[in-house]
Write a protein that holds these residues in place. Structure first.
Motif, PDB file in Angstrom:
ATOM      1  N   UNK A  90     -28.149   4.707  22.137  1.00 53.92           N
ATOM      2  CA  UNK A  90     -28.454   3.296  22.323  1.00 53.92           C
ATOM      3  C   UNK A  90     -29.708   3.084  23.152  1.00 53.92           C
ATOM      4  N   UNK A  91     -30.513   4.150  23.247  1.00 50.72           N
ATOM      5  CA  UNK A  91     -31.703   4.113  24.094  1.00 50.72           C
ATOM      6  C   UNK A  91     -32.976   3.703  23.362  1.00 50.72           C
ATOM      7  N   UNK A  92     -32.948   3.667  22.047  1.00 49.80           N
ATOM      8  CA  UNK A  92     -34.177   3.473  21.271  1.00 49.80           C
ATOM      9  C   UNK A  92     -34.876   2.157  21.617  1.00 49.80           C
ATOM     10  N   UNK A 112     -37.978  11.033  32.495  1.00 49.20           N
ATOM     11  CA  UNK A 112     -37.173  12.249  32.607  1.00 49.20           C
ATOM     12  C   UNK A 112     -36.086  12.189  31.530  1.00 49.20           C
ATOM     13  N   UNK A 113     -36.409  12.582  30.302  1.00 47.51           N
ATOM     14  CA  UNK A 113     -35.427  12.498  29.214  1.00 47.51           C
ATOM     15  C   UNK A 113     -34.240  13.409  29.461  1.00 47.51           C
ATOM     16  N   UNK A 114     -33.091  13.011  28.942  1.00 50.38           N
ATOM     17  CA  UNK A 114     -31.879  13.792  29.086  1.00 50.38           C
ATOM     18  C   UNK A 114     -31.557  14.575  27.830  1.00 50.38           C
ATOM     19  N   UNK A 115     -30.393  15.225  27.836  1.00 45.68           N
ATOM     20  CA  UNK A 115     -30.001  16.097  26.729  1.00 45.68           C
ATOM     21  C   UNK A 115     -29.903  15.342  25.407  1.00 45.68           C
ATOM     22  N   UNK A 116     -29.390  14.106  25.457  1.00 47.70           N
ATOM     23  CA  UNK A 116     -29.240  13.321  24.225  1.00 47.70           C
ATOM     24  C   UNK A 116     -30.593  13.116  23.552  1.00 47.70           C
ATOM     25  N   UNK A 117     -31.611  12.818  24.354  1.00 46.08           N
ATOM     26  CA  UNK A 117     -32.941  12.581  23.802  1.00 46.08           C
ATOM     27  C   UNK A 117     -33.615  13.887  23.370  1.00 46.08           C
ATOM     28  N   UNK A 118     -33.495  14.926  24.195  1.00 45.81           N
ATOM     29  CA  UNK A 118     -34.189  16.181  23.915  1.00 45.81           C
ATOM     30  C   UNK A 118     -33.647  16.882  22.681  1.00 45.81           C
ATOM     31  N   UNK A 119     -32.338  16.777  22.470  1.00 50.08           N
ATOM     32  CA  UNK A 119     -31.752  17.416  21.290  1.00 50.08           C
ATOM     33  C   UNK A 119     -31.874  16.530  20.050  1.00 50.08           C
ATOM     34  N   UNK A 120     -31.888  15.204  20.256  1.00 49.50           N
ATOM     35  CA  UNK A 120     -32.011  14.292  19.122  1.00 49.50           C
ATOM     36  C   UNK A 120     -33.407  14.282  18.527  1.00 49.50           C
ATOM     37  N   UNK A 121     -34.421  14.391  19.412  1.00 47.37           N
ATOM     38  CA  UNK A 121     -35.827  14.417  18.972  1.00 47.37           C
ATOM     39  C   UNK A 121     -36.158  13.276  18.004  1.00 47.37           C
ATOM     40  N   UNK A 122     -35.685  12.073  18.339  1.00 50.70           N
ATOM     41  CA  UNK A 122     -35.989  10.909  17.509  1.00 50.70           C
ATOM     42  C   UNK A 122     -37.445  10.493  17.673  1.00 50.70           C
ATOM     43  N   UNK A 123     -37.936   9.742  16.720  1.00 50.13           N
ATOM     44  CA  UNK A 123     -39.317   9.271  16.755  1.00 50.13           C
ATOM     45  C   UNK A 123     -39.606   8.504  18.036  1.00 50.13           C
ATOM     46  N   UNK A 128     -42.618   7.299  23.134  1.00 52.20           N
ATOM     47  CA  UNK A 128     -42.650   7.040  24.566  1.00 52.20           C
ATOM     48  C   UNK A 128     -43.449   8.119  25.294  1.00 52.20           C
ATOM     49  N   UNK A 129     -43.329   9.360  24.867  1.00 46.34           N
ATOM     50  CA  UNK A 129     -44.098  10.440  25.484  1.00 46.34           C
ATOM     51  C   UNK A 129     -45.598  10.195  25.378  1.00 46.34           C
ATOM     52  N   UNK A 130     -46.023   9.584  24.285  1.00 46.48           N
ATOM     53  CA  UNK A 130     -47.458   9.359  24.079  1.00 46.48           C
ATOM     54  C   UNK A 130     -48.057   8.394  25.095  1.00 46.48           C
ATOM     55  N   UNK A 131     -47.217   7.528  25.719  1.00 53.51           N
ATOM     56  CA  UNK A 131     -47.741   6.556  26.686  1.00 53.51           C
ATOM     57  C   UNK A 131     -47.215   6.814  28.101  1.00 53.51           C
ATOM     58  N   UNK A 132     -46.586   7.977  28.298  1.00 46.94           N
ATOM     59  CA  UNK A 132     -46.004   8.313  29.599  1.00 46.94           C
ATOM     60  C   UNK A 132     -47.088   8.735  30.594  1.00 46.94           C
TER      61      UNK A 132
END
Length: 265
Positions: A90-92, A112-123, A128-132
């Protein structure tokens, strides 16, 4: 709480259950000078929870995420900084809100992404990484994000992470120290000396010390030292907050250890 100790105005954006955990969390945050104006207790929902197993100074967390949809309130989009931490599904949309705040208001983002984000690797993660502005990861998380093996060099890992977009890449490696890279200089800080009781919150303490130092105008090389001292202080206590230090306390600790230095690799 860690950034609040740098005398910065801070607040939490969160969705919790309308339960005792929610009430206790708000009381605890207010006690430490952190605004809870955007901590929502949703009726019929239970709060997420974590069980921490501590053994010989190390800790492992078993996290039970309750999936909710997160959004960034309009007033928060004007903040100087937004720190995006671990979330359940529900983070998108909140990732997209953070990107919009960056584009519309120049809000700076630490992530600081968590496991849900790192394993999901959603677009949405890579958008978000591009503007971090500052990306915080531990070494295992860095390898997961890049899908690399243990054989890859720290130079390759840091360059690979920065290629994803962040201005600063910060990677902690437990007792092996921590690294920070701005695209030009790769800095390393060894673990700061101290008593190790329990490691819960070490990463967050490091992040808040590093970020707080950046907010105080320090370079990424100096910020590494502040993060390392904060982490070393926290692991000397049980739990993630008792050992958090103020800016003046961190500076005092560094002044007392003149030989503790970062180095450029």
């Amino acid at each position: 709480i860690g950034v609040a100790k740098f005398q910065k105005k801070t607040g939490i954006v969160s969705v919790m259950g309308d339960d005792d955990v929610h009430d206790l969390a708000k009381h605890f945050l207010k006690k430490h000078g952190v605004s809870t104006a955007h901590v929502v207790g949703k009726p019929g929902l239970r709060s997420s929870a974590a069980t921490v197993v501590s053994y010989k100074g190390e800790s492992t967390q078993f996290v039970d995420h309750v999936d909710v949809e997160y959004r960034l309130p309009d007033s928060v989009k004007h903040a100087e900084w937004v720190h995006v931490s671990e979330l359940g599904d529900g983070y998108v949309k909140v990732f997209k809100d953070a990107i919009a705040a960056k584009k519309s208001h120049g809000t700076k983002i630490s992530f600081n992404p968590g496991a849900v984000q790192l394993h999901g690797k959603k677009t949405a993660l890579f958008e978000l990484l591009r503007v971090t502005d500052i990306l915080f990861l531990n070494m295992q998380e860095a390898r997961t994000l890049l899908s690399v093996t243990n054989g890859d060099s720290i130079h390759g890992i840091m360059a690979g992470l920065r290629h994803l977009g962040p201005e600063y890449v910060v990677v902690t490696d437990g007792k092996q120290g921590a690294y920070a890279f701005n695209g030009e200089s790769l800095a390393f800080a060894p673990m700061f000396p101290g008593k190790r009781v329990e490691a819960t919150g070490a990463g967050d303490a490091f992040s808040s010390g590093f970020l707080g130092a950046i907010l105080r105008g320090k370079s990424h090389v100096d910020a590494l030292r502040y993060g390392s001292v904060n982490a070393a202080s926290v692991v000397g206590f049980v739990g993630p907050t008792l050992g958090l230090l103020t800016y003046s306390e961190l500076t005092k600790a560094l002044n007392a250890h003149k030989t503790y230095r970062t180095k450029i690799l």
